[in-house]
Write a protein that holds these residues in place. Structure first.
Motif, PDB file in Angstrom:
ATOM      1  N   ALA A 269       0.780  -0.995   0.023  1.00 36.60           N
ATOM      2  CA  ALA A 269      -0.140  -0.021   0.042  1.00 36.60           C
ATOM      3  C   ALA A 269       0.943   1.258  -0.070  1.00 36.60           C
ATOM      4  N   SER A 270       2.147   1.260   0.104  1.00 41.25           N
ATOM      5  CA  SER A 270       3.193   2.406   0.220  1.00 41.25           C
ATOM      6  C   SER A 270       4.026   2.317  -0.729  1.00 41.25           C
ATOM      7  N   GLU A 271       3.850   1.502  -1.818  1.00 41.72           N
ATOM      8  CA  GLU A 271       4.888   1.268  -2.964  1.00 41.72           C
ATOM      9  C   GLU A 271       4.642   2.534  -3.923  1.00 41.72           C
ATOM     10  N   PHE A 272       3.701   3.218  -4.163  1.00 42.22           N
ATOM     11  CA  PHE A 272       3.519   4.213  -5.075  1.00 42.22           C
ATOM     12  C   PHE A 272       4.388   5.413  -4.921  1.00 42.22           C
ATOM     13  N   VAL A 273       4.669   5.921  -6.166  1.00 43.33           N
ATOM     14  CA  VAL A 273       5.781   6.953  -6.398  1.00 43.33           C
ATOM     15  C   VAL A 273       4.914   8.115  -7.191  1.00 43.33           C
ATOM     16  N   THR A 274       5.076   9.398  -6.773  1.00 41.86           N
ATOM     17  CA  THR A 274       4.555  10.358  -7.617  1.00 41.86           C
ATOM     18  C   THR A 274       5.506  11.662  -7.896  1.00 41.86           C
ATOM     19  N   ASP A 275       5.043  12.349  -8.656  1.00 36.20           N
ATOM     20  CA  ASP A 275       5.987  13.629  -8.854  1.00 36.20           C
ATOM     21  C   ASP A 275       5.468  14.865  -8.402  1.00 36.20           C
ATOM     22  N   ASP A 276       4.610  14.986  -7.599  1.00 42.31           N
ATOM     23  CA  ASP A 276       4.028  15.923  -6.770  1.00 42.31           C
ATOM     24  C   ASP A 276       4.956  16.761  -6.091  1.00 42.31           C
ATOM     25  N   VAL A 277       6.076  16.303  -5.374  1.00 38.92           N
ATOM     26  CA  VAL A 277       6.875  17.050  -4.690  1.00 38.92           C
ATOM     27  C   VAL A 277       7.888  17.967  -5.596  1.00 38.92           C
ATOM     28  N   LYS A 278       8.233  17.403  -6.709  1.00 44.74           N
ATOM     29  CA  LYS A 278       8.956  18.287  -7.725  1.00 44.74           C
ATOM     30  C   LYS A 278       8.252  19.338  -8.316  1.00 44.74           C
ATOM     31  N   ARG A 279       6.790  18.904  -8.821  1.00 44.24           N
ATOM     32  CA  ARG A 279       6.029  20.120  -9.441  1.00 44.24           C
ATOM     33  C   ARG A 279       5.636  21.206  -8.312  1.00 44.24           C
ATOM     34  N   LEU A 280       5.899  20.952  -7.017  1.00 44.66           N
ATOM     35  CA  LEU A 280       5.576  22.125  -6.110  1.00 44.66           C
ATOM     36  C   LEU A 280       7.032  22.700  -5.607  1.00 44.66           C
ATOM     37  N   ILE A 281       7.912  22.064  -5.569  1.00 45.82           N
ATOM     38  CA  ILE A 281       9.243  22.932  -4.890  1.00 45.82           C
ATOM     39  C   ILE A 281      10.324  22.830  -5.959  1.00 45.82           C
TER      40      ILE A 281
ATOM     41  N   ARG B 269      12.162  20.578  -7.476  1.00 49.81           N
ATOM     42  CA  ARG B 269      13.514  19.729  -7.600  1.00 49.81           C
ATOM     43  C   ARG B 269      12.858  18.240  -7.140  1.00 49.81           C
ATOM     44  N   ASP B 270      13.828  17.579  -7.288  1.00 47.79           N
ATOM     45  CA  ASP B 270      13.465  16.106  -6.957  1.00 47.79           C
ATOM     46  C   ASP B 270      13.516  15.877  -5.440  1.00 47.79           C
ATOM     47  N   PRO B 271      12.414  15.270  -4.834  1.00 48.65           N
ATOM     48  CA  PRO B 271      12.483  14.860  -3.303  1.00 48.65           C
ATOM     49  C   PRO B 271      13.824  14.142  -3.023  1.00 48.65           C
ATOM     50  N   ARG B 272      14.240  14.597  -1.611  1.00 49.70           N
ATOM     51  CA  ARG B 272      15.422  13.775  -0.920  1.00 49.70           C
ATOM     52  C   ARG B 272      15.303  12.199  -1.052  1.00 49.70           C
ATOM     53  N   SER B 273      16.309  11.814  -1.240  1.00 53.46           N
ATOM     54  CA  SER B 273      16.308  10.234  -1.048  1.00 53.46           C
ATOM     55  C   SER B 273      16.697   9.793   0.032  1.00 53.46           C
ATOM     56  N   VAL B 274      16.659   8.433   0.309  1.00 58.60           N
ATOM     57  CA  VAL B 274      16.991   7.521   1.510  1.00 58.60           C
ATOM     58  C   VAL B 274      18.611   8.100   1.863  1.00 58.60           C
ATOM     59  N   ALA B 275      19.479   7.642   0.455  1.00 57.63           N
ATOM     60  CA  ALA B 275      20.738   8.018   0.601  1.00 57.63           C
ATOM     61  C   ALA B 275      21.096   9.590   1.180  1.00 57.63           C
ATOM     62  N   ASP B 276      20.437  10.510   0.600  1.00 58.63           N
ATOM     63  CA  ASP B 276      20.345  11.934   1.043  1.00 58.63           C
ATOM     64  C   ASP B 276      20.398  11.992   2.586  1.00 58.63           C
ATOM     65  N   PHE B 277      19.339  11.017   3.204  1.00 58.40           N
ATOM     66  CA  PHE B 277      18.981  11.269   4.608  1.00 58.40           C
ATOM     67  C   PHE B 277      19.873  10.636   5.261  1.00 58.40           C
ATOM     68  N   VAL B 278      20.553   9.296   4.879  1.00 58.01           N
ATOM     69  CA  VAL B 278      21.357   8.600   5.758  1.00 58.01           C
ATOM     70  C   VAL B 278      22.623   9.417   5.731  1.00 58.01           C
ATOM     71  N   ASN B 279      23.108   9.861   4.632  1.00 60.43           N
ATOM     72  CA  ASN B 279      24.315  10.824   4.495  1.00 60.43           C
ATOM     73  C   ASN B 279      24.488  11.798   5.677  1.00 60.43           C
ATOM     74  N   ASP B 280      23.227  12.639   5.669  1.00 62.56           N
ATOM     75  CA  ASP B 280      22.784  13.644   6.784  1.00 62.56           C
ATOM     76  C   ASP B 280      22.913  13.245   8.134  1.00 62.56           C
ATOM     77  N   HIS B 281      22.833  11.784   8.355  1.00 63.61           N
ATOM     78  CA  HIS B 281      22.603  11.157   9.577  1.00 63.61           C
ATOM     79  C   HIS B 281      23.472  10.183   9.834  1.00 63.61           C
ATOM     80  N   ARG B 282      24.980  10.243   9.227  1.00 62.34           N
ATOM     81  CA  ARG B 282      25.807   9.170   9.159  1.00 62.34           C
ATOM     82  C   ARG B 282      26.106   8.717  10.311  1.00 62.34           C
ATOM     83  N   SER B 283      25.983   9.692  11.303  1.00 58.67           N
ATOM     84  CA  SER B 283      26.678   9.311  12.627  1.00 58.67           C
ATOM     85  C   SER B 283      25.800   8.354  13.294  1.00 58.67           C
TER      86      SER B 283
END
Length: 288
Positions: free
Chosen positions: A255-267, A269-283
């Motif tokens: 039920a949570s596998e869907f992906v949309t482009d609504d974030v990019k339409r609104l802001i 740019r592409d939304p942040r990825s899990v890799a971006d998040f893990v990099n920010d919280h690496r410690s």
């Protein structure tokens, strides 16, 4: 333009406040503890002391605002609280931007939290106010602390979703999207479904953490019920634990596998990825 934030000090509100201040909007927040809120929200936000259940303080906060962010904690009384706030907003007349939840669960026969969101969305659409509905998928911030803490304490990630993916979204992106629709009435009448750029599985998330931190990240399969039991041991109420089990069961079925482009339409740019998040919280994910 003056924007009022209900739910300003949670996971989304501070990001929305910063994005609105950056846009030059006057930002106001209804808060219970102004000292705590000042530390979370920073400079540039007018604080009105009050409570969702106090009509006097709610009306004082609503005075002369152009748009309102409707965001309250989830729970068995969430719909009642939001409908109460919506009733006060109808008297004052601002636009309302409601933060709901995972789009696939917001139906009249969905899980309790989804039904509550559906009920409020229906009332909002019939209110006569300008409105926008934002339906963010599961928050990327749920990787902290439960996933990271379990990794640090037990050396594994617990996977309640099996082989299903989940299009996690960073709350920072939700806040930016909220700032856009709060300041532009051209979005009125629209429902936006907000997701991350992909729907990784827990195995994919573990591989991302491994690649960034260099540590081994084994995955242990568990059931939604086991996750709910663990939440109870941490102090979750029966409603919260039941909600978690129901949510994870739906997610496990895709039920949570869907992906949309609504974030990019609104802001823009592409939304942040899990890799971006893990990099920010690496410690938080790196072995002690």
């Amino acid at each position: 333009m003056t924007i009022l934030l209900f739910g300003a000090t949670g996971r989304i509100g501070p990001h929305a406040a910063r994005a609105l201040v950056d846009r030059g909007a006057a930002v106001r927040a209804l808060v219970r503890n102004p000292d705590r809120a000042a530390g979370i929200l920073g400079a540039g936000v007018e604080l009105v002391t009050g409570d969702f259940g106090d009509d006097t303080s709610v009306d004082r906060a609503l005075d002369a605002v152009d748009s309102v962010l409707l965001l309250t904690p989830h729970g068995p009384e969430a719909a009642a609280t939001q409908l109460r706030l919506l009733g006060r907003a109808r008297r004052a007349g601002p636009r309302v931007v409601k933060i709901s939840g995972t789009s696939s669960l917001i139906t009249p026969d969905g899980p309790d939290a989804g039904r509550q969101h559906w009920q409020v969305e229906q009332e909002l659409a019939a209110s006569g106010l300008g409105y926008v509905i934002l339906r963010p998928n599961a928050f990327m911030q749920t990787l902290l602390p439960p996933v990271a803490a379990t990794l640090q304490a037990k050396g594994v990630i617990r996977n309640p979703l099996g082989s299903a993916g989940i299009s996690l979204i960073d709350c920072a992106d939700i806040g930016e999207a909220a700032a856009e629709v709060l300041t532009d009435p051209g979005h009125d009448g629209t429902t936006y479904v907000l997701t991350g750029p992909a729907a990784p599985t827990y195995a994919d998330i573990a591989a991302t953490i491994e690649a960034i931190t260099g540590r081994a990240v084994p995955v242990a399969d568990v059931t939604p019920e086991e996750m709910a039991d663990a939440a109870r041991l941490r102090g979750a109420s029966d409603w919260e634990a039941g909600h978690l089990a129901e949510l994870l069961t739906r997610f496990r079925a895709g039920a949570s596998e869907f992906v949309t482009d609504d974030v990019k339409r609104l802001i823009g740019r592409d939304p942040r990825s899990v890799a971006d998040f893990v990099n920010d919280h690496r410690s938080d994910f790196t072995a002690a």
